[in-house]
Design an enzyme around this catalytic site. Structure first.
Site, mmCIF file in Angstrom:
data_model
loop_
_atom_site.group_PDB
_atom_site.id
_atom_site.type_symbol
_atom_site.label_atom_id
_atom_site.label_comp_id
_atom_site.label_asym_id
_atom_site.label_seq_id
_atom_site.Cartn_x
_atom_site.Cartn_y
_atom_site.Cartn_z
ATOM 1 N N GLY A 84 -69.349 -42.308 -42.923
ATOM 2 C CA GLY A 84 -71.209 -41.853 -43.512
ATOM 3 C C GLY A 84 -72.442 -42.274 -41.892
ATOM 4 O O GLY A 84 -72.337 -41.796 -41.112
ATOM 5 N N CYS A 111 -64.019 -43.359 -39.594
ATOM 6 C CA CYS A 111 -65.647 -42.753 -38.788
ATOM 7 C C CYS A 111 -66.268 -44.515 -38.817
ATOM 8 O O CYS A 111 -66.057 -45.588 -38.381
ATOM 9 C CB CYS A 111 -66.049 -41.849 -39.309
ATOM 10 N N SER A 252 -65.346 -24.225 -75.205
ATOM 11 C CA SER A 252 -66.053 -22.429 -75.026
ATOM 12 C C SER A 252 -64.896 -21.307 -74.659
ATOM 13 O O SER A 252 -65.420 -21.211 -74.460
ATOM 14 C CB SER A 252 -66.320 -23.213 -74.337
ATOM 15 N N GLY A 253 -63.715 -22.162 -74.263
ATOM 16 C CA GLY A 253 -62.419 -20.932 -73.820
ATOM 17 C C GLY A 253 -62.647 -21.357 -72.837
ATOM 18 O O GLY A 253 -61.687 -20.627 -71.515
ATOM 19 N N GLY A 254 -63.374 -22.054 -71.808
ATOM 20 C CA GLY A 254 -63.357 -22.238 -70.288
ATOM 21 C C GLY A 254 -61.565 -23.685 -70.153
ATOM 22 O O GLY A 254 -61.316 -23.727 -70.946
ATOM 23 N N VAL A 255 -61.951 -23.145 -69.026
ATOM 24 C CA VAL A 255 -60.708 -24.323 -68.288
ATOM 25 C C VAL A 255 -61.021 -25.615 -68.457
ATOM 26 O O VAL A 255 -59.936 -26.485 -69.508
ATOM 27 C CB VAL A 255 -60.413 -23.949 -66.800
ATOM 28 N N ASP A 256 -62.225 -26.153 -68.827
ATOM 29 C CA ASP A 256 -62.664 -27.477 -68.375
ATOM 30 C C ASP A 256 -62.244 -28.060 -70.391
ATOM 31 O O ASP A 256 -61.257 -28.973 -70.530
ATOM 32 C CB ASP A 256 -63.743 -28.465 -68.678
ATOM 33 N N SER A 257 -62.937 -27.348 -70.901
ATOM 34 C CA SER A 257 -62.484 -27.540 -72.128
ATOM 35 C C SER A 257 -61.432 -27.201 -73.353
ATOM 36 O O SER A 257 -60.663 -28.314 -74.131
ATOM 37 C CB SER A 257 -64.061 -27.107 -73.073
ATOM 38 N N LYS A 396 -61.604 -30.675 -59.815
ATOM 39 C CA LYS A 396 -61.453 -29.139 -61.292
ATOM 40 C C LYS A 396 -59.995 -28.645 -60.304
ATOM 41 O O LYS A 396 -59.159 -28.193 -61.632
ATOM 42 C CB LYS A 396 -62.148 -28.012 -60.207
#
Ligand code: XMP
Length: 540
Positions: A84, A111, A252-257, A396
């Site tokens: 930190g 650290c 949406s056609g995206g990877v996540d959805s 991701k």
């Protein structure tokens, strides 16, 4: 982008999730199967979690002040205190709850985390006089399990201005560097460990082994956290949450959805209702690709062609923020209307990812909060549905691995990120059907050339932007006065910073000459050679 996020809003302030810190119900994991990381604000905190997960050790991040009950509810096998930016000898610097050292769990301080351990055990930490930043060599001593299999001369990465001056009760030295006499320390009887360097960064090449030693040898983690085990556990958990209920999901056609939908389809089958809102702002062939990708899945897929509505509302609008607002609002409206047609639906699936969930720590500013800035939480509140978030513990790249583990198409899993407002923010100025079509054709050519040359998978995001500028050209014997188009391709890790891709000239030449000869109305192609910052990835 989380699956049910309407494609709107662009701001650059990382949002703090109102539901931050919540997690999987702990009882779905056996006791002692993972590590809890307490975040003291280091930019590397998420890396610690990622390294452990790569080692198939489950790791979760909690804020540094988490109470022992909260930690123990996760049933971890050990605790890591992150680095930190603060100084432990300053008043008001962040401290863990005093009870955590009495939990009886092994602790590794990194650290700042090590300095805390030293100070909390009666040792002294002070400024070293000069900031040590960069590569160093640690000389290891003794045969503690933490050091098993490590070279005696260990290349390490340092980044600190404070250091331990003397150690408290019980600690002994495991490693030193030329400038740091206490580069690694241990109190084996109490199972407390500290390293001044950062084992989680790539510049400490054997750091993963040290973390593995801590998790497996010292904490005794046996379980292997793999995508297959995650999948099994998630399916079980979704079934337990949803019971016989129906789930609606904005695909949406995206990877996540897409990955979220595939997982839910395994869990609830035909009780999953996916809605794809066709805004008319997508890429060439988007709808066909989506249908093909989900053919054979047990789910209901409804494609709603709302493009006339979107285009009507966008008519004459040139301001990017207004475009985003209109698109976001219209998306919610259309999705909401369609979802209400599904009788008795109670749940809304959302592809929220881990970086959006981790509670950011305000030490001296938030820890490395990866972008959550394009996520919009409007839908659930409006729709009064309960949320199902099967990806909320994943980074991701883990979502991609999960997709692969489910046998999803590599083309779908490897898709570049695509902004919610779609091509509307890549047609600069007012959006018209003709301009959209021009951009769509040019973009298709660029994507084809990227794929056929093998470059698609080497870059993070690549696309075309239609400029509202006419330029002079010559075709045959005629002068032309057509539009200019820009190609953009960037390399990035998380979209927060990016560098322009050094695409081969041959590839750019082929894309350019095809675009100018195949797309009417474009007579000039430029390549964007700006990084982010100072530019953004999108042009609007
Ligand atoms: P910028 O342009 O801010 O983009 O450097 C960073 C990443 O975010 C995407 N992006 C958006 N995604 N809604 C989205 O869902 C938006 O309004 C939006 N604007 C930018 C962009 O494509 C890049 O991946």
């Amino acid at each position: 982008m989380p699956s049910s996020n309407p494609p709107s809003r662009r701001n650059t302030t990382p949002a703090r999730s109102p539901r931050a810190g919540r997690s999987f119900p702990a009882e779905t994991r056996p006791a002692g199967s993972g590590i809890v990381i307490l975040d003291f604000g280091s930019q590397y905190t998420q890396l610690i979690a990622r390294r452990l997960r790569e080692l198939e050790v489950f790791a979760e991040i909690l804020p540094y002040h988490a109470a022992p009950e909260t930690i123990l509810a996760r049933r971890p096998a050990g605790i890591i205190l992150s680095g930190g930016p603060a100084s432990v000898h300053r008043r008001g610097s962040p401290r863990p709850h005093p009870g955590i050292l009495e939990c009886g769990l092994p602790v590794l301080g990194i650290c700042y985390g090590m300095q805390l351990l030293v100070q909390l055990h009666g040792g002294r930490v002070a400024p070293t006089g000069r900031r040590e930043y960069g590569a160093a060599t640690a000389t290891l001593r003794g045969s503690d399990p933490l050091l098993a299999g490590l070279p005696r001369k260990l290349p390490v990465w340092m980044s600190h201005g404070d250091g331990a001056k003397n150690l408290g009760n019980g600690f002994r030295v495991l490693a030193r560097t030329e400038t740091a006499p206490y580069a690694a320390i241990a109190d084996p009887a109490k199972r407390l460990y500290g390293v001044q360097f950062h084992p989680e960064v790539a510049h400490t090449p054997d750091g993963a082994r040290l973390l593995a030693n801590f998790a497996r040898r010292i904490c005794g983690v046996r379980a292997r956290w793999t995508m297959e085990s995650f999948l099994e556990e998630s399916v079980r958990r979704v079934r337990a949450q949803v019971g016989e209920g129906k789930v609606v999901c904005a695909l949406s056609g995206g990877v996540d959805s897409s990955v979220a939908a595939a997982l839910l389809s395994r869990a609830v089958g035909k009780r999953l209702h996916c809605i794809y809102v066709d805004t008319g702002l997508g890429r060439y062939g988007d709808v066909e690709h989506l249908r093909a990708a989900f053919k054979g899945y047990r789910l209901n897929l409804k494609v709603v062609d709302a493009s006339p509505l979107f285009l009507r509302r966008l008519r004459g609008v040139a301001d990017p923020e207004r475009k985003r607002k209109i698109i976001g609002r219209t998306f919610i409206e259309v999705f909401d209307r369609e979802a209400k047609r599904i009788r008795g639906v109670e749940y809304l699936a959302q592809g929220t990812l881990y970086p959006d969930v981790i509670e950011s720590v305000s030490v001296h500013g938030p820890s490395a909060v990866i972008k959550s800035h394009h996520n919009v939480g409007g839908l659930p509140k409006r729709m009064k549905l309960k949320l199902v978030e099967p990806l909320r513990l994943l980074f991701k790249d883990e979502v991609r691995r999960l997709g692969r583990a489910m046998g999803m198409s590599p083309t779908l899993i490897g898709r570049h990120p695509f902004p919610g407002p779609g091509l509307a923010v890549r047609v600069l100025g007012a959006v018209t059907p003709e301009r959209l079509e021009r951009l769509r054709l040019a973009d298709r050519i660029f994507q084809e050339e990227l794929r056929s040359s093998g470059w698609y998978d080497k870059v993070w995001q690549a696309f075309a932007v239609l400029l509202p500028v006419r330029t002079v050209g010559v075709m045959g014997d005629e002068r032309t006065h057509d539009y200019a188009l820009a190609l953009r391709s960037v390399n990035s890790v998380d979209g927060m910073t990016a560098d322009w891709s050094r695409l081969p000239h041959d590839l750019l030449a082929r894309a350019s000459s095809r675009i100018v000869s195949e797309v009417r109305g474009i007579n000039r192609v430029a390549y964007d050679v700006t990084s982010k910052p100072p530019a953004t990835i999108e042009w609007e």
